[in-house]
Design an enzyme around this catalytic site. Structure first.
Site, PDB file in Angstrom:
ATOM      1  N   PHE A 143       0.730  -1.306  -0.054  1.00 17.25           N
ATOM      2  CA  PHE A 143      -0.099  -0.062  -0.058  1.00 17.25           C
ATOM      3  C   PHE A 143       0.891   1.196  -0.050  1.00 17.25           C
ATOM      4  O   PHE A 143       1.625   1.574   0.849  1.00 17.25           O
ATOM      5  CB  PHE A 143      -0.852   0.017   1.473  1.00 17.25           C
ATOM      6  N   SER A 146       2.283   7.147   1.605  1.00 19.93           N
ATOM      7  CA  SER A 146       3.327   7.990   1.909  1.00 19.93           C
ATOM      8  C   SER A 146       4.505   8.591   0.838  1.00 19.93           C
ATOM      9  O   SER A 146       4.971   7.786   0.273  1.00 19.93           O
ATOM     10  CB  SER A 146       3.980   7.718   3.168  1.00 19.93           C
ATOM     11  N   GLU A 147       4.863   9.688   1.096  1.00 21.87           N
ATOM     12  CA  GLU A 147       6.040  10.428   0.243  1.00 21.87           C
ATOM     13  C   GLU A 147       7.133  11.204   1.117  1.00 21.87           C
ATOM     14  O   GLU A 147       6.593  11.342   2.546  1.00 21.87           O
ATOM     15  CB  GLU A 147       5.496  11.293  -0.626  1.00 21.87           C
ATOM     16  N   TRP A 176       8.796   4.808   2.387  1.00 13.69           N
ATOM     17  CA  TRP A 176       8.114   4.008   3.570  1.00 13.69           C
ATOM     18  C   TRP A 176       6.925   2.828   2.936  1.00 13.69           C
ATOM     19  O   TRP A 176       6.204   2.564   3.855  1.00 13.69           O
ATOM     20  CB  TRP A 176       7.222   5.154   4.431  1.00 13.69           C
ATOM     21  N   GLN A 298       5.806  -6.990  45.687  1.00  9.07           N
ATOM     22  CA  GLN A 298       4.713  -6.174  45.184  1.00  9.07           C
ATOM     23  C   GLN A 298       5.133  -5.509  43.925  1.00  9.07           C
ATOM     24  O   GLN A 298       4.110  -5.242  43.014  1.00  9.07           O
ATOM     25  CB  GLN A 298       4.145  -5.507  46.186  1.00  9.07           C
ATOM     26  N   GLY A 359      15.349  -7.351  34.223  1.00 12.76           N
ATOM     27  CA  GLY A 359      16.433  -6.814  34.762  1.00 12.76           C
ATOM     28  C   GLY A 359      17.702  -6.876  33.730  1.00 12.76           C
ATOM     29  O   GLY A 359      17.124  -6.683  32.441  1.00 12.76           O
ATOM     30  N   GLU A 383       0.215   4.034   9.943  1.00 14.23           N
ATOM     31  CA  GLU A 383      -1.071   3.942   9.797  1.00 14.23           C
ATOM     32  C   GLU A 383      -1.706   5.001  10.748  1.00 14.23           C
ATOM     33  O   GLU A 383      -2.707   4.829  11.211  1.00 14.23           O
ATOM     34  CB  GLU A 383      -1.602   2.404   9.822  1.00 14.23           C
ATOM     35  N   GLY A 384      -0.975   6.163  10.756  1.00 14.42           N
ATOM     36  CA  GLY A 384      -1.513   7.355  11.511  1.00 14.42           C
ATOM     37  C   GLY A 384      -0.838   7.261  12.884  1.00 14.42           C
ATOM     38  O   GLY A 384      -0.970   6.301  13.714  1.00 14.42           O
TER      39      GLY A 384
HETATM   40  C1  LIG Z   1       8.567   1.241   9.096  1.00 14.60           C
HETATM   41  C2  LIG Z   1       7.498   1.900   8.564  1.00 14.60           C
HETATM   42  C3  LIG Z   1       6.492   1.477   7.507  1.00 14.60           C
HETATM   43  C4  LIG Z   1       5.535   2.072   6.756  1.00 14.60           C
HETATM   44  N1  LIG Z   1       4.738   1.570   5.730  1.00 14.60           N
HETATM   45  C5  LIG Z   1       4.108   2.343   5.262  1.00 14.60           C
HETATM   46  C6  LIG Z   1       3.288   1.845   4.123  1.00 14.60           C
HETATM   47  O1  LIG Z   1       3.330   0.688   3.855  1.00 14.60           O
HETATM   48  N2  LIG Z   1       2.712   2.561   3.170  1.00 14.60           N
HETATM   49  C7  LIG Z   1       2.498   4.043   3.545  1.00 14.60           C
HETATM   50  O2  LIG Z   1       1.976   4.591   2.565  1.00 14.60           O
HETATM   51  N3  LIG Z   1       3.235   4.433   4.570  1.00 14.60           N
HETATM   52  C8  LIG Z   1       3.884   3.821   5.344  1.00 14.60           C
HETATM   53  N4  LIG Z   1       4.603   4.287   6.413  1.00 14.60           N
HETATM   54  C9  LIG Z   1       4.732   5.719   6.484  1.00 14.60           C
HETATM   55  C10 LIG Z   1       3.677   6.285   7.919  1.00 14.60           C
HETATM   56  O3  LIG Z   1       2.410   5.845   7.662  1.00 14.60           O
HETATM   57  C11 LIG Z   1       4.261   7.536   8.243  1.00 14.60           C
HETATM   58  O4  LIG Z   1       5.648   7.532   8.809  1.00 14.60           O
HETATM   59  C12 LIG Z   1       3.325   8.262   9.282  1.00 14.60           C
HETATM   60  O5  LIG Z   1       2.280   8.423   8.664  1.00 14.60           O
HETATM   61  C13 LIG Z   1       3.871   9.480   9.718  1.00 14.60           C
HETATM   62  O6  LIG Z   1       4.124  10.446   8.715  1.00 14.60           O
HETATM   63  P1  LIG Z   1       5.699  11.084   8.718  1.00 14.60           P
HETATM   64  O7  LIG Z   1       6.730   9.948   9.066  1.00 14.60           O
HETATM   65  O8  LIG Z   1       6.073  11.864   7.510  1.00 14.60           O
HETATM   66  O9  LIG Z   1       5.604  12.189   9.869  1.00 14.60           O
HETATM   67  P2  LIG Z   1       5.040  13.656  10.100  1.00 14.60           P
HETATM   68  O10 LIG Z   1       3.693  13.654   9.290  1.00 14.60           O
HETATM   69  O11 LIG Z   1       6.228  14.623   9.533  1.00 14.60           O
HETATM   70  O12 LIG Z   1       5.038  13.926  11.567  1.00 14.60           O
HETATM   71  C14 LIG Z   1       5.991  14.214  12.447  1.00 14.60           C
HETATM   72  C15 LIG Z   1       5.449  14.337  13.950  1.00 14.60           C
HETATM   73  O13 LIG Z   1       4.725  15.518  13.922  1.00 14.60           O
HETATM   74  C16 LIG Z   1       3.479  14.956  14.392  1.00 14.60           C
HETATM   75  N5  LIG Z   1       2.360  15.572  13.585  1.00 14.60           N
HETATM   76  C17 LIG Z   1       2.193  15.957  12.268  1.00 14.60           C
HETATM   77  N6  LIG Z   1       1.011  16.362  12.001  1.00 14.60           N
HETATM   78  C18 LIG Z   1       0.480  16.802  13.161  1.00 14.60           C
HETATM   79  C19 LIG Z   1      -0.646  17.740  13.562  1.00 14.60           C
HETATM   80  N7  LIG Z   1      -1.704  18.103  12.808  1.00 14.60           N
HETATM   81  N8  LIG Z   1      -0.857  17.583  14.991  1.00 14.60           N
HETATM   82  C20 LIG Z   1      -0.194  17.061  15.801  1.00 14.60           C
HETATM   83  N9  LIG Z   1       0.962  16.463  15.708  1.00 14.60           N
HETATM   84  C21 LIG Z   1       1.157  16.269  14.120  1.00 14.60           C
HETATM   85  C22 LIG Z   1       3.096  13.528  14.141  1.00 14.60           C
HETATM   86  O14 LIG Z   1       2.362  12.749  14.966  1.00 14.60           O
HETATM   87  C23 LIG Z   1       4.765  13.113  14.389  1.00 14.60           C
HETATM   88  O15 LIG Z   1       4.677  12.962  15.698  1.00 14.60           O
HETATM   89  C24 LIG Z   1       5.623   3.553   7.178  1.00 14.60           C
HETATM   90  C25 LIG Z   1       6.574   4.147   7.975  1.00 14.60           C
HETATM   91  C26 LIG Z   1       7.403   3.482   8.587  1.00 14.60           C
HETATM   92  C27 LIG Z   1       8.470   4.155   9.569  1.00 14.60           C
END
Ligand SMILES: Cc1cc2nc3c(=O)[nH]c(=O)nc-3n(C[C@H](O)[C@H](O)[C@H](O)COP(=O)(O)OP(=O)(O)OC[C@H]3O[C@@H](n4cnc5c(N)ncnc54)[C@H](O)[C@@H]3O)c2cc1C
Length: 407
Positions: A143, A146-147, A176, A298, A359, A383-384
């Site tokens: 799927f 992302s870019e 990704w 505990q 530990g 996935e968000g």
């Molecule tokens: C191992 C791995 C597998 C993946 N697999 C897939 C895949 O199969 N297909 C695919 O399409 N994508 C995939 N992804 C991409 C993944 O879904 C994204 O990394 C993710 O959605 C976050 O996007 P970003 O990395 O660009 O972070 P950003 O969007 O740049 O976010 C960076 C930080 O800012 C925060 N942030 C951003 N916007 C807001 C907001 N409006 N309010 C508050 N906080 C915010 C985020 O929560 C995060 O903490 C994968 C990523 C990884 C690492």
């Protein structure tokens, strides 16, 4: 040494019902859980540490999952699938992830992120061309949304496709992509209306299509047995017959896929968390300090209790979300976000607590808990992210405060 001892102890405790697994499932789901659990514990668990260390894709296991029908668990029988429901899919991902979270996510992407949107949005001709191959495991799916410049803000994508006669011509780079290196079919989201910011379309692209190459492979903290790559499109021509849904409907399709995919990731997180609890509980019974077993202190009991409370709550939310998905209930958006954020943070919490119970040995590769912690972290991101899930939950409640009341 530690791993082997705790594993057999855990099995003993499970057999005696000391370690709870959760819920009364109906006969069909209980049988499914038992058979996938057996496969996961006997086949998938073996070699998980080595695959993690080498960053090795579990090709043989994925082939076996295809042969057994788990790669197309929700595909209707007329297309060669197992015809089961979302709960079944979640059970499979949880059990696989208990053994190896990399295998769990590979299976989850196949079913939740690709097959489910194809079932919902593809036309009959597309379903009969694609679903039998996906269901049999002949095709591994990916799927690709992302870019580099568009993650949480999926609408900001720049990878584009232009219609040229009866073909779409795709240019740009995706990032990704889980299963990116091995996938045969990619559900791809591209900008087709350059002037409209939040408009995209969805295409199914076969990996062998000229103009599509696999770029950089990410070297990751966890889920190292699953590949995560770039996909590079250079004048890649895809038949117009591969447009899924309507032109401009891409973001809706992507969000529908992710809406279900969150349940898969929650299931992955619960599998990781349950494994952490089982290992910590059995080690606490076996390890002695100050002339007592750790389980008599505990401070250790509280860790075990906190872990099990969070896991039970996560699983209850997940099963509720599965019901909502089965009923096409719009409240899935809120409940799915709730379970994604809660289960993923539960996985990190439980893996962290498990290391503490172990530990020093918990900090070493010899014990599974350190891999669980590395694998757990990604469930808070893909996935968000947890931040985006919280936004979704808050927006739903602000829009309709009554939505939190039981129906
Ligand atoms: C191992 C791995 C597998 C993946 N697999 C897939 C895949 O199969 N297909 C695919 O399409 N994508 C995939 N992804 C991409 C993944 O879904 C994204 O990394 C993710 O959605 C976050 O996007 P970003 O990395 O660009 O972070 P950003 O969007 O740049 O976010 C960076 C930080 O800012 C925060 N942030 C951003 N916007 C807001 C907001 N409006 N309010 C508050 N906080 C915010 C985020 O929560 C995060 O903490 C994968 C990523 C990884 C690492």
């Amino acid at each position: 040494m530690v791993a082997a001892t705790t594993q057999s102890l855990t099995e003993g405790l499970m057999a005696e019902g000391v370690i709870p697994f959760g819920y009364e499932l109906d006969e069909e789901h209980a049988m499914l859980r038992d058979s996938i659990r057996k496969f996961a514990r006997e086949v998938v668990m073996r070699g998980a540490a080595e695959r993690d260390a080498r960053g090795e894709f579990p090709a043989e296991i994925i082939k076996q999952l295809g042969d057994m029908g788990y790669q197309g668990i929700c595909v209707p029988p007329e297309y060669g699938g197992s015809g089961m429901d979302t709960l079944a899919s979640a059970i499979v991902v949880e059990e696989l992830s208990y053994a190896d979270a990399s295998v769990g996510v590979i299976n989850s992407v196949q079913n939740s992120l690709v097959i489910d949107p194809v079932l919902r949005f593809a036309n009959d001709d597309q379903k009969s061309r694609w679903l039998p191959r996906m269901a049999s495991g002949e095709w591994l799916n990916a799927f690709s949304l992302s870019e580099a410049g568009s993650g949480s803000d999926a609408g900001a994508m720049s990878c584009s496709a232009k219609l040229d006669g009866d073909h779409w011509v795709i240019n740009g780079t995706k990032m990704w992509v889980t299963n990116g290196a091995e996938a045969d079919a990619i559900l791809l989201f591209v900008r087709t209306e350059p002037t409209e910011r939040r408009s995209a379309s969805c295409l199914l692209v076969e990996k062998k299509t000229p103009g599509l190459t696999v770029g950089k492979h990410e070297d990751k903290l966890g889920i190292r047995g699953s590949s995560t790559t770039e996909l590079i499109f250079e004048n890649c021509r895809v038949s117009a017959a591969n447009l899924v849904g309507q032109r401009g409907q891409g973001l809706k399709i992507a969000l529908t896929g992710i809406g279900g995919g969150r349940l898969g990731i929650a299931a992955q997180a619960i599998g990781i968390a349950q494994c952490a609890l089982d290992r910590a509980a059995s080690y606490a019974l076996q390890r002695k300090q100050f002339g007592k077993s750790l389980s008599e202190f505990q401070a250790i009991q509280w860790k075990i209790a906190d872990m099990s409370v969070r896991i039970a709550a996560s699983r209850a939310l997940l099963y509720r979300a599965c019901d909502l998905k089965g009923a096409d209930d719009p409240d899935l958006m809120r409940v799915g976000a709730m379970v994604k954020v809660f289960a993923s943070e539960t996985a990190s919490f439980c893996a962290n607590q498990a290391i503490q119970v172990f530990g020093g040995i918990g900090y070493c590769r010899e014990e599974v808990a350190e891999r669980l912690l590395r694998d757990a972290k990604i469930t808070e991101i893909y996935e968000g992210t947890s931040e985006m899930q919280r936004l979704t939950v808050a927006e739903a409640i602000i829009k309709d405060p009554a939505c939190v009341l039981p129906t």
